[in-house]
Enzyme design. Structure first.
Site, short mmCIF file in Angstrom:
data_model
loop_
_atom_site.label_atom_id
_atom_site.label_comp_id
_atom_site.label_asym_id
_atom_site.label_seq_id
_atom_site.Cartn_x
_atom_site.Cartn_y
_atom_site.Cartn_z
N ASN A 7 45.00 56.18 35.33
CA ASN A 7 44.90 55.67 36.70
C ASN A 7 45.91 54.54 36.84
OD1 ASN A 7 44.19 54.59 39.13
ND2 ASN A 7 42.03 54.25 38.64
N LYS A 14 45.26 52.05 33.85
CA LYS A 14 43.94 52.17 33.21
C LYS A 14 43.89 53.49 32.48
CE LYS A 14 41.06 50.11 36.68
NZ LYS A 14 40.16 50.48 37.71
N ARG A 98 44.63 60.22 38.22
CA ARG A 98 44.05 59.91 39.53
C ARG A 98 45.22 59.75 40.51
NH1 ARG A 98 42.30 54.29 42.04
NH2 ARG A 98 41.31 55.10 43.89
N HIS A 187 37.76 57.48 47.92
CA HIS A 187 36.64 57.44 46.97
C HIS A 187 36.00 58.81 46.80
CE1 HIS A 187 35.81 52.91 48.03
NE2 HIS A 187 36.58 52.99 46.95
N LEU A 216 29.53 51.16 47.10
CA LEU A 216 29.65 49.75 47.50
C LEU A 216 30.23 48.94 46.36
CD1 LEU A 216 26.12 49.40 49.22
CD2 LEU A 216 28.26 50.26 50.21
N GLY A 217 31.52 48.73 46.41
CA GLY A 217 32.20 47.89 45.42
C GLY A 217 33.11 46.96 46.17
N GLY A 219 36.03 47.71 47.18
CA GLY A 219 36.28 48.63 48.29
C GLY A 219 34.97 49.37 48.53
N ARG A 248 38.75 43.46 52.82
CA ARG A 248 39.21 44.27 53.97
C ARG A 248 38.25 44.16 55.14
NH1 ARG A 248 39.78 49.60 50.51
NH2 ARG A 248 40.55 48.54 48.67
N ASP A 290 33.98 38.32 45.76
CA ASP A 290 32.97 38.79 44.81
C ASP A 290 31.58 38.46 45.36
OD1 ASP A 290 31.15 38.98 42.57
OD2 ASP A 290 32.96 39.22 41.36
N PHE A 291 30.79 39.52 45.53
CA PHE A 291 29.47 39.34 46.15
C PHE A 291 28.59 38.38 45.36
CE2 PHE A 291 29.11 42.29 49.72
CZ PHE A 291 30.30 42.99 49.56
N ARG A 292 28.82 38.29 44.03
CA ARG A 292 27.98 37.38 43.24
C ARG A 292 28.18 35.94 43.68
NH1 ARG A 292 29.91 40.60 38.00
NH2 ARG A 292 31.70 40.69 39.37
N LEU A 339 28.62 46.83 43.34
CA LEU A 339 27.52 46.19 44.07
C LEU A 339 26.32 47.13 44.17
CD1 LEU A 339 26.82 43.73 46.02
CD2 LEU A 339 27.66 45.20 47.83
N GLU A 391 34.18 57.98 37.85
CA GLU A 391 35.33 58.71 38.39
C GLU A 391 36.17 59.31 37.27
OE1 GLU A 391 36.74 56.46 42.26
OE2 GLU A 391 35.61 55.12 40.97
P1 AMP Z 1 33.84 47.77 41.91
O1 AMP Z 1 34.90 47.63 42.93
O2 AMP Z 1 33.04 49.01 42.02
O3 AMP Z 1 34.32 47.50 40.51
O4 AMP Z 1 32.80 46.58 42.23
C1 AMP Z 1 33.14 45.24 42.01
C2 AMP Z 1 32.26 44.35 42.86
O5 AMP Z 1 30.86 44.59 42.59
C3 AMP Z 1 32.45 42.88 42.51
O6 AMP Z 1 33.51 42.34 43.24
C4 AMP Z 1 31.14 42.30 42.92
O7 AMP Z 1 31.26 41.88 44.25
C5 AMP Z 1 30.13 43.42 42.86
N1 AMP Z 1 29.13 43.17 41.79
C6 AMP Z 1 29.22 43.49 40.50
N2 AMP Z 1 28.08 43.09 39.84
C7 AMP Z 1 27.28 42.51 40.75
C8 AMP Z 1 25.99 41.90 40.72
N3 AMP Z 1 25.29 41.80 39.60
N4 AMP Z 1 25.49 41.43 41.87
C9 AMP Z 1 26.20 41.51 43.01
N5 AMP Z 1 27.41 42.06 43.10
C10 AMP Z 1 27.95 42.56 42.00
#
Ligand code: AMP
Length: 405
Positions: A7, A14, A98, A187, A216-217, A219, A248, A290-292, A339, A391
């Site tokens: 990828n 990756k 990919r 996706h 939900l990530g 993106g 975004r 970052d949602f955290r 997420l 994926e």
């Molecule tokens: P991805 O793009 O699928 O790799 O998702 C990455 C995003 O997932 C990160 O930017 C976080 O916002 C979210 N994320 C990962 N772990 C957690 C968690 N334990 N609680 C809340 N959000 C998370």
């Protein structure tokens, strides 16, 4: 049979080497900062993680100046007697790439040949940030492994089943005909993978199910999958459309662009940069994509962080509602990606607002991370599930099927 999944991003690569006999990941890793003075290789052999100094640990003989260098060092590390997992390059039976955009041409994965490469070069116009990088990875692998069969697996392919009314934009029809401006969706590998896994887990034929998949990530996108095929998805001509995301903006009134270009004296490229990189949860909260981090701030009473999370949850619910309407019902709602797999609060907030569907979250079952499971109550008419996405495995599976024919 061992498949190498690649990828490529503009400055990263990756990889994952998967043994398809038992689907075990033998090795995975990431080459970052390709072309820069301080490239970085993170490599995993089974579950052991190594940060590799490419100058010292492996006789590479130079910087990682381009993707060809990156593929060369990946092969070297896979063959290395201490860090590696194979003893000959011949053990790599095929490579799965990919590719973000397959345009209207590709509704399925394909074996890469000269004709496919020409088509992918044409598609680069549609995904200028992604396809050129994917192609560089393909060229590099072809040079280093000229005899190894390779397949292209597209993010857009799964959504090629959408009906016209879902993919067409209400612009003059000639714009679609002449410029290919339409909803493509992204996706796709993830949405297809988790829907298949869920149907298998529920022991139900996917052709009998109406599924809404929420990827939900950083993106984020949502797809309506009716009887196994994608009939609508929230991302559009580009991955900017749909939900609010990490950086975004998702759906906004298109006239905002003209208004802001006058008011802020910004070019289209500057506005594009704001919409892609400075908006979403980052732009709303002013804290992070970052949602955290945003959840931490919201828990401490930060109002803009609270607002960002509320907007995100609201968008997810709104799209689920729209896709229930599009399919005239739903049997399963799936959460996946960073997420979706890790954040029980967001999952609960989304599902708790959908009681009209006869669905309720089971707090005990929802207290889970990254594990395939049903998270709704036993009484729920609609099931909510957590399905970890994979994926790379999907790409490897398609590559295996194509190269075994
Ligand atoms: P991805 O793009 O699928 O790799 O998702 C990455 C995003 O997932 C990160 O930017 C976080 O916002 C979210 N994320 C990962 N772990 C957690 C968690 N334990 N609680 C809340 N959000 C998370």
């Amino acid at each position: 049979m061992k498949i190498l999944v690649i990828n490529c991003g503009s400055s990263s690569l990756k990889y994952q080497l998967i043994n398809m006999d038992d689907k075990a990941v033998l090795s995975s890793g990431l080459v970052e900062k390709i072309g820069l003075s301080d490239p970085l290789l993170t490599h995993k052999k089974f579950d052991d993680k190594f940060i590799i100094d490419t100058d010292k640990q492996i006789d590479f003989g130079g910087k990682i100046q381009n993707h060809e260098d990156a593929v060369t060092i990946v092969i070297k590390v896979l063959l290395d007697k201490d860090l590696g997992v194979i003893s000959s390059m011949k053990e790599i039976d095929a490579v799965g790439h990919r590719v973000v955009h397959g345009g209207e041409k590709y509704a399925n994965s394909v074996i890469i040949n000269d004709e496919v490469i020409l088509e992918l070069e044409k598609c680069s116009k549609l995904a200028p940030l992604h396809n050129p990088a994917n192609l560089i990875g393909i060229y590099a692998c072809q040079k280093i492994m000229p005899k190894t069969p390779m397949a292209a697996v597209f993010d857009t392919a799964f959504h090629q089943t959408m009906p016209e009314e879902a993919y067409i934009y209400s612009l003059p029809y000639e714009i679609y005909q002449n410029y290919g401006v339409r909803r493509y969706g992204f996706h796709g590998t993830s949405h297809q993978y988790v829907a298949n896994v869920a149907a298998e887990f529920l022991d139900t034929d996917i052709k009998k199910l109406k599924i809404i998949t929420c990827h939900l990530g950083n993106g984020a996108s949502i797809t309506a999958i009716k009887h196994g095929i994608s009939i609508d998805t929230s991302m559009g001509f580009t991955p900017l459309a749909g939900l609010t995301m990490g950086t975004r903006c998702g759906d906004i009134d298109p006239s905002i662009l003209a208004y802001l270009s006058h008011e802020m004296n910004l070019s289209i490229d500057e506005l594009d940069n704001i919409m892609n990189k400075k908006s979403g949860v980052l732009g709303l909260s002013g804290i992070s994509n970052d949602f955290r981090d945003v959840e931490d701030a919201a828990n401490k009473g930060d109002k803009r962080a609270e607002l960002a999370l509320k907007v995100f949850t609201y968008h997810v619910k709104k799209y689920i509602g729209a896709y229930v309407a599009a399919m005239n019902g739903v049997d399963v709602i799936i959460f996946t990606a960073g997420l979706g797999e890790n954040d029980k609060v967001t999952r609960a907030n989304v599902i708790n607002g959908l009681s009209y569907l006869g669905i309720a979250i089971d707090d005990n079952k929802n207290n889970v991370r990254g594990k395939l499971s049903v998270i709704s109550t036993d009484e729920s008419k609609v099931k909510a599930m957590l399905v970890p996405t994979n994926e790379e495995l999907m790409i490897a599976q398609d590559t295996l099927i194509l190269t075994s024919q």
